[in-house]
Write an enzyme that holds these catalytic residues in place. Sequence first.
Site, mmCIF file in Angstrom:
data_model
loop_
_atom_site.group_PDB
_atom_site.id
_atom_site.type_symbol
_atom_site.label_atom_id
_atom_site.label_comp_id
_atom_site.label_asym_id
_atom_site.label_seq_id
_atom_site.Cartn_x
_atom_site.Cartn_y
_atom_site.Cartn_z
ATOM 1 N N ARG A 27 0.600 -1.181 -0.223
ATOM 2 C CA ARG A 27 0.026 -0.254 -0.502
ATOM 3 C C ARG A 27 0.281 1.660 -0.105
ATOM 4 N NH1 ARG A 27 -5.214 -0.678 1.168
ATOM 5 N NH2 ARG A 27 -5.460 1.049 2.769
ATOM 6 N N GLY A 100 -3.930 8.940 4.299
ATOM 7 C CA GLY A 100 -5.552 10.073 3.812
ATOM 8 C C GLY A 100 -4.711 11.374 3.882
HETATM 9 N N1 GLU Z 1 -1.564 12.947 4.214
HETATM 10 C C1 GLU Z 1 -0.551 12.486 4.819
HETATM 11 C C2 GLU Z 1 1.074 12.318 4.513
HETATM 12 O O1 GLU Z 1 1.990 12.457 3.966
HETATM 13 C C3 GLU Z 1 -0.030 10.166 4.437
HETATM 14 C C4 GLU Z 1 -0.161 9.806 2.807
HETATM 15 C C5 GLU Z 1 -0.788 8.928 3.622
HETATM 16 O O2 GLU Z 1 -1.915 8.072 3.048
HETATM 17 O O3 GLU Z 1 -0.082 7.103 3.263
HETATM 18 O O4 GLU Z 1 1.795 11.749 5.297
#
Ligand code: GLU
Length: 608
Positions: A27, A100
Amino acid sequence: MCGIVGYLGDKDVVPLLVRGLERLEYRGYDSSGVAVVDGGLSIVKSVGKIKSLKDRLDGRRFPGRLGIAHTRWATHGEPNDVNAHPHTDCKGKIALAHNGVIENHAALKKLLLAEGHRFESETDTEVLAHLIERSLPGRTLGEAVSAALQLVEGTYGIAVVSADHPGTLVGARHGSPLVIGVGDGETFLASDGAPLREHTQRVVYLDEGEMVVIDEAGYRTFTIEGEAVDKQVDELNWDLEQIEKAGFPHFMLKEIHEQPDTVRNAMRGRLLREEGTAKLGGLNLSDDELRDIRRIVITACGTSYYAGLIGEYLLEEYARIPVEVEYASEFRYRNPILDEGTLVIAISQSGETADTLAALREARRRGATVMGIVNVVGSTVAREAGRGVYIHAGPEIGVASTKAFTSQVTVLALLTMHLGRLRVLSQAAGRALATELEALPGKIEKILAGAPAIKEIAVQMQHHDNFLYLGRGPNFPVALEGALKLKEIAYVHAEGYPAAEMKHGPIALIDENMPVVFIATRDAAYEKVMTNMQEVRARRGKILAIATEGDADIHALADYVIPVPATHDAFVPLLSVVPLQLLAYYMAVQRNCDVDQPRNLAKSVTVE
Ligand code: GLU
Ligand code: AGP
């Protein structure tokens, strides 16, 4: 993107969390980290794959029964140690892992800075830790998380722990998946079932806008506003060996080789050969309702979108229903014309792709009938669509989608037969399709047996940095898919085109250094494709042809030929794509690329 694991129980927390992250690494793999509540809060993070986190953890032991972990696919802030999750508040007491995007993070950060909070990372995520810190006085951890989330816009799946609340693990979901694993005297949180399966089969899928508080007593679920909700416990319906490599060097190769079985599984119990149709239990639409469909819109991303393009050929040709296929990311921001007579089909392997989900919601909002074609059981697209067909391909771990594609096309073929027989398809024509569909797994096996010859071609072509993929009719989407596979795992620039379009531009690229992959099977487009091949030959391009077994003529034009068994015109893509998957795989191996975890990509794209 990104994977989250959380645990409260008696096992050694850190190895358990790290093992869980490894199961989720597909992921995202920009960085990873763990946080354990062990009197205080111990956090270890590292940029790079989970292997580097393991190196950092080597030899260290952490007491404690409670922890969270994260593997990141960066959206805000470059991949480095500081931006790695878990993130903390000013006092280093709260730790949070997030999947997210917090869309109003800039405004929230301004507010928090003005209140004296200090930030360390460039991530959008860190505001959440500070918001919880700010909400905590006088509240339980669950209440503080709930209060903080009410200020947030965007998407999140989160796991939160606090040194001052050593018996509590809080999770919440809005736009990014989260699953509770229910064990005996232990409870888990994870982005999907993969890390849970070796511990428990019993899971609870959080729905949008829900949160969970896990403690000694078990787990309690609420809405984010704090209203208690009762959730049903589901069973994970796959075995551990399905998410392991079974002796193959890579998941991708294993999944390519699973296709005879996965295509069979996609039609198992559904194909009615005698009647020349298919039975699709999850559709929940009566024959009359199905006859009322005037138009179909298919929406998806990436490989699933290409499966949709093949669906367009099938549905228009054999069911005579007008079909449009649209990238979910475009569909969701247009003003699509939809009405009750439109069936919108969202195709997604993961069932979690943010754009596909948003497109599905938009379609529902506008009154269209919606359905999903999904692999992951219980995923958000599957649940929100409310009706659909599972492809039953089993867990797909390799970031490059292979078996899901052929299973999606198989299900689209079944749907075509079902809709076709209710409208225009004769029993004899339906039977011809059914008989041939049943023969496909054996034919795929035959192609797989030819893998060593494809490997040899990859060895010879490995130094080329540009490829053109050409096909016509339903083999045009196969050209697109073949090119995508090569780009994403071998980092080789490749473009897919309808073969006849070549002369409107790309032909300018052709010289003796330009390999052109033709999908030149003996179907309705064969003669035309041969002409296009002549055009490339005349300019001394190097030709690799995917051709029907026994086609002797093709050798006069092509430098390399990969044979595929003959089949019904409708199903050629299900065979012609397999050598292209293998070609991309072997090219990537030759070029020393990380096949299962190609750079910059992630398996589930749960951000916009
Ligand atoms: N927006 C967060 C970041 O850039 C989480 C990204 C994710 O879903 O891994 O760290
Ligand atoms: C395929 O090889 C890709 N990695 C990607 O294009 C993928 O198909 C796309 O992100 C859609 O995913 P989904 O099927 O899970 O929605």
